[in-house]
Design a protein around this motif. Sequence first.
Motif, PDB file in Angstrom:
ATOM      1  N   GLU B   6       0.830  -1.204   0.000  1.00  0.00           N
ATOM      2  CA  GLU B   6       0.000   0.000   0.000  1.00  0.00           C
ATOM      3  C   GLU B   6       0.865   1.254   0.000  1.00  0.00           C
ATOM      4  OE1 GLU B   6      -2.159  -2.887   2.937  1.00  0.00           O
ATOM      5  OE2 GLU B   6      -0.113  -2.233   2.515  1.00  0.00           O
ATOM      6  N   SER B   7       0.286   2.326  -0.519  1.00  0.00           N
ATOM      7  CA  SER B   7       0.936   3.631  -0.485  1.00  0.00           C
ATOM      8  C   SER B   7      -0.146   4.698  -0.550  1.00  0.00           C
ATOM      9  CB  SER B   7       1.916   3.786  -1.644  1.00  0.00           C
ATOM     10  OG  SER B   7       1.234   3.671  -2.883  1.00  0.00           O
ATOM     11  N   GLY B   8       0.258   5.940  -0.299  1.00  0.00           N
ATOM     12  CA  GLY B   8      -0.661   7.053  -0.466  1.00  0.00           C
ATOM     13  C   GLY B   8      -1.185   7.671   0.817  1.00  0.00           C
ATOM     14  N   GLY B   9      -0.874   7.065   1.939  1.00  0.00           N
ATOM     15  CA  GLY B   9      -1.343   7.625   3.191  1.00  0.00           C
ATOM     16  C   GLY B   9      -0.614   8.912   3.541  1.00  0.00           C
ATOM     17  N   ARG B  38      -9.625  -1.126   7.617  1.00  0.00           N
ATOM     18  CA  ARG B  38      -8.882  -0.120   8.374  1.00  0.00           C
ATOM     19  C   ARG B  38      -8.893  -0.428   9.862  1.00  0.00           C
ATOM     20  NH1 ARG B  38     -12.778   5.265   7.697  1.00  0.00           N
ATOM     21  NH2 ARG B  38     -14.524   4.531   9.001  1.00  0.00           N
ATOM     22  N   GLN B  39      -7.946   0.202  10.542  1.00  0.00           N
ATOM     23  CA  GLN B  39      -7.807  -0.001  11.984  1.00  0.00           C
ATOM     24  C   GLN B  39      -7.414   1.323  12.619  1.00  0.00           C
ATOM     25  OE1 GLN B  39      -4.836  -2.952  13.232  1.00  0.00           O
ATOM     26  NE2 GLN B  39      -6.246  -3.593  14.847  1.00  0.00           N
ATOM     27  N   ALA B  88     -12.236  13.230  11.025  1.00  0.00           N
ATOM     28  CA  ALA B  88     -11.268  12.798  12.032  1.00  0.00           C
ATOM     29  C   ALA B  88     -11.397  11.296  12.317  1.00  0.00           C
ATOM     30  CB  ALA B  88     -11.443  13.604  13.311  1.00  0.00           C
ATOM     31  N   ASP B  89     -12.621  10.780  12.274  1.00  0.00           N
ATOM     32  CA  ASP B  89     -12.799   9.367  12.599  1.00  0.00           C
ATOM     33  C   ASP B  89     -12.419   8.432  11.449  1.00  0.00           C
ATOM     34  OD1 ASP B  89     -16.487   9.149  12.374  1.00  0.00           O
ATOM     35  OD2 ASP B  89     -14.957   9.820  10.952  1.00  0.00           O
ATOM     36  N   ASP B  90     -11.909   8.981  10.353  1.00  0.00           N
ATOM     37  CA  ASP B  90     -11.334   8.160   9.284  1.00  0.00           C
ATOM     38  C   ASP B  90      -9.852   7.883   9.541  1.00  0.00           C
ATOM     39  OD1 ASP B  90     -13.296  10.055   6.968  1.00  0.00           O
ATOM     40  OD2 ASP B  90     -13.685   7.994   7.655  1.00  0.00           O
ATOM     41  N   THR B  91      -9.306   8.511  10.580  1.00  0.00           N
ATOM     42  CA  THR B  91      -7.906   8.279  10.927  1.00  0.00           C
ATOM     43  C   THR B  91      -7.685   6.815  11.276  1.00  0.00           C
ATOM     44  OG1 THR B  91      -7.540  10.536  11.706  1.00  0.00           O
ATOM     45  CG2 THR B  91      -6.095   8.829  12.600  1.00  0.00           C
ATOM     46  N   ALA B  92      -6.770   6.173  10.564  1.00  0.00           N
ATOM     47  CA  ALA B  92      -6.554   4.741  10.747  1.00  0.00           C
ATOM     48  C   ALA B  92      -5.404   4.273   9.863  1.00  0.00           C
ATOM     49  CB  ALA B  92      -7.814   3.948  10.365  1.00  0.00           C
ATOM     50  N   THR B 114      -1.079   1.446   5.335  1.00  0.00           N
ATOM     51  CA  THR B 114      -0.667   2.831   5.151  1.00  0.00           C
ATOM     52  C   THR B 114      -1.508   3.701   6.073  1.00  0.00           C
ATOM     53  OG1 THR B 114      -0.212   4.565   3.496  1.00  0.00           O
ATOM     54  CG2 THR B 114      -2.232   3.281   3.186  1.00  0.00           C
ATOM     55  N   LEU B 115      -0.843   4.612   6.770  1.00  0.00           N
ATOM     56  CA  LEU B 115      -1.508   5.410   7.805  1.00  0.00           C
ATOM     57  C   LEU B 115      -2.126   6.671   7.209  1.00  0.00           C
ATOM     58  CD1 LEU B 115      -2.155   6.025  10.787  1.00  0.00           C
ATOM     59  CD2 LEU B 115       0.127   7.063  10.946  1.00  0.00           C
ATOM     60  N   VAL B 116      -3.402   6.860   7.495  1.00  0.00           N
ATOM     61  CA  VAL B 116      -4.108   8.073   7.128  1.00  0.00           C
ATOM     62  C   VAL B 116      -4.453   8.821   8.414  1.00  0.00           C
ATOM     63  CG1 VAL B 116      -6.227   9.011   6.136  1.00  0.00           C
ATOM     64  CG2 VAL B 116      -5.060   7.091   5.014  1.00  0.00           C
TER      65      VAL B 116
END
Lengths: 108, 120
Positions: B6-9, B38-39, B88-92, B114-116
């Motif tokens: 994965e990439s793009g975060g 996601r996590q 904000a709650d999409d942070t994962a 990948t971290l967003v």
Amino acid sequence: EIVLTQSPGTLSLSPGERATLSCRASQSVSSSFLAWYQQKPGQAPRLLIYGASNRATGIPDRFSGSGSGTDFTLTISRLEPEDFAVYYCQNYGMSRITFGQGTRLEIK
Amino acid sequence: EVQLLESGGGLVQPGGSLRLSCAASGFTFSSYSMSWVRQAPGKGLEWVSSIDGSGSVTFYADSVEGRFTISRDHSKNTVLLQLNSLRADDTAVYYCAKRTQGAAAGSDCWGQGTLVTVSS
């Protein structure tokens, strides 16, 4: 939506002991769609069991899955130090995937 | 060897957009359904979206329906996830995962994630 409830939330056992983890579905699910994963800190989940009872490639035979309908179980026959982790069950539905909230298996 | 990368975060402001990519190798890409999971920090796994092998059938979790779009580029063996109207709650950490072959289902290969982070 099918809700999966795992119990217990945390399980404290010693190496060499037997672990029994439960996953209960809010309605009947196909055994073909029930899977179990192991996740260690900082790592991606790893597939252990799919189709309720099929071990994934490379998974030791101390891991076994069973169950049908709404009640499923992951059993680890003799715990090794590397087995202490978080375990998730999953319903891989045709149009929706759901996970249980996880069971943390910790060293006693 | 089957691999997903994965990439793009990254860090994005609320309301912003990102596009995540998952590069697949080691298997016949068009034969397998793919998913994003996601996590959130310290939380459990949450399914986000899935796409069938052809790319013509897609599914989304209620929490992202209308904001996220999954697609696949067969020329590049890549699964994409377009994230719009981020909150904000999409942070994962976002993972892509490959479905098993056959009737018995599971995700037998996962990327490293990948971290967003959605924050102002």
